[in-house]
Design a protein around this motif. Structure first.
Motif, PDB file in Angstrom:
ATOM      1  N   ASP A  75      53.187  35.464  37.561  1.00  0.00           N
ATOM      2  CA  ASP A  75      51.979  34.775  37.993  1.00  0.00           C
ATOM      3  C   ASP A  75      51.972  33.314  37.569  1.00  0.00           C
ATOM      4  O   ASP A  75      52.577  32.947  36.576  1.00  0.00           O
ATOM      5  N   VAL A  76      51.246  32.528  38.335  1.00  0.00           N
ATOM      6  CA  VAL A  76      50.812  31.210  37.909  1.00  0.00           C
ATOM      7  C   VAL A  76      49.315  31.368  37.684  1.00  0.00           C
ATOM      8  O   VAL A  76      48.572  31.701  38.606  1.00  0.00           O
ATOM      9  N   LEU A  77      48.887  31.196  36.441  1.00  0.00           N
ATOM     10  CA  LEU A  77      47.498  31.456  36.061  1.00  0.00           C
ATOM     11  C   LEU A  77      46.764  30.150  35.775  1.00  0.00           C
ATOM     12  O   LEU A  77      47.347  29.204  35.257  1.00  0.00           O
ATOM     13  N   THR A  78      45.481  30.132  36.071  1.00  0.00           N
ATOM     14  CA  THR A  78      44.628  28.994  35.748  1.00  0.00           C
ATOM     15  C   THR A  78      43.924  29.278  34.431  1.00  0.00           C
ATOM     16  O   THR A  78      43.344  30.346  34.251  1.00  0.00           O
ATOM     17  N   THR A  81      40.970  22.221  32.753  1.00  0.00           N
ATOM     18  CA  THR A  81      41.653  23.303  33.462  1.00  0.00           C
ATOM     19  C   THR A  81      43.110  22.925  33.676  1.00  0.00           C
ATOM     20  O   THR A  81      43.410  21.778  34.006  1.00  0.00           O
ATOM     21  N   THR A 121      47.282  24.964  34.626  1.00  0.00           N
ATOM     22  CA  THR A 121      47.969  26.189  35.044  1.00  0.00           C
ATOM     23  C   THR A 121      49.151  26.470  34.121  1.00  0.00           C
ATOM     24  O   THR A 121      49.711  25.552  33.509  1.00  0.00           O
ATOM     25  N   GLN A 168      52.724  29.282  33.746  1.00  0.00           N
ATOM     26  CA  GLN A 168      53.553  30.347  34.305  1.00  0.00           C
ATOM     27  C   GLN A 168      53.593  31.461  33.278  1.00  0.00           C
ATOM     28  O   GLN A 168      53.719  31.201  32.079  1.00  0.00           O
ATOM     29  N   THR A 185      54.052  33.926  27.798  1.00  0.00           N
ATOM     30  CA  THR A 185      54.110  32.568  28.328  1.00  0.00           C
ATOM     31  C   THR A 185      54.698  31.630  27.286  1.00  0.00           C
ATOM     32  O   THR A 185      54.699  31.941  26.089  1.00  0.00           O
ATOM     33  N   VAL A 211      41.162  32.816  31.181  1.00  0.00           N
ATOM     34  CA  VAL A 211      42.248  32.872  32.145  1.00  0.00           C
ATOM     35  C   VAL A 211      41.737  33.536  33.412  1.00  0.00           C
ATOM     36  O   VAL A 211      41.086  34.585  33.350  1.00  0.00           O
ATOM     37  N   THR A 212      42.032  32.927  34.566  1.00  0.00           N
ATOM     38  CA  THR A 212      41.683  33.543  35.840  1.00  0.00           C
ATOM     39  C   THR A 212      42.820  34.488  36.215  1.00  0.00           C
ATOM     40  O   THR A 212      43.962  34.063  36.369  1.00  0.00           O
TER      41      THR A 212
END
Length: 130
Positions: free
Chosen positions: A14-17, A38, A40, A42, A77, A93-94
């Motif tokens: 995932d790439v997370l925000t 904010t 992002t 990996q 991460t 984290v989204t």
């Protein structure tokens, strides 16, 4: 890139925000919460099998301060995330169309890894009665 980084890169899912907020402070008797930043990251996201019942010596299924833990995930991460500290609120984290809160961060050591990686536990919190 060392062997450890190649292993982590091969399993990125995932790439997370991430949303990071400095701790608030009282100003003229009113609590002021600063704006969030904010960014992002990996990451490799995995279910936290066997970790949702007891984490850090306490039962995460019990209700505490109006919060109830429904689900726990592990994020691997190379970006250091933060739990609650005197200077910061816990990172959010989204993930899976919801907001998850960082509850534990540990360095994750890999053989032959050049960069530090982190094992991060996040939980989705339901506020109020469940």
């Amino acid at each position: 890139m060392g062997f450890g980084e190649e292993v982590v890169a091969a399993f990125l899912t995932d790439v997370l925000t991430v949303s990071r907020t400095a701790a608030g402070a009282p100003v003229d008797g009113i609590w002021i919460k600063p704006a969030s930043t904010t960014f992002t990251i990996q990451a490799c996201v995995q279910p936290a099998h066997g970790l949702q019942r007891v984490i850090g010596g306490r039962d995460m299924s019990s209700k505490m301060d109006g919060e109830h833990v429904d689900d726990v995930r592990v994020i691997y991460t190379s970006t250091q995330l933060h739990t609650r500290t005197p200077d910061y609120e816990p990172d959010e984290v989204t993930l899976e169309d919801g907001q998850w809160v960082v509850i534990r961060v540990e360095k994750w050591f890999l053989i032959q890894a050049v960069n530090t990686h982190y094992q991060v536990l996040v939980t989705r919190l339901n506020l109020g009665a469940s």
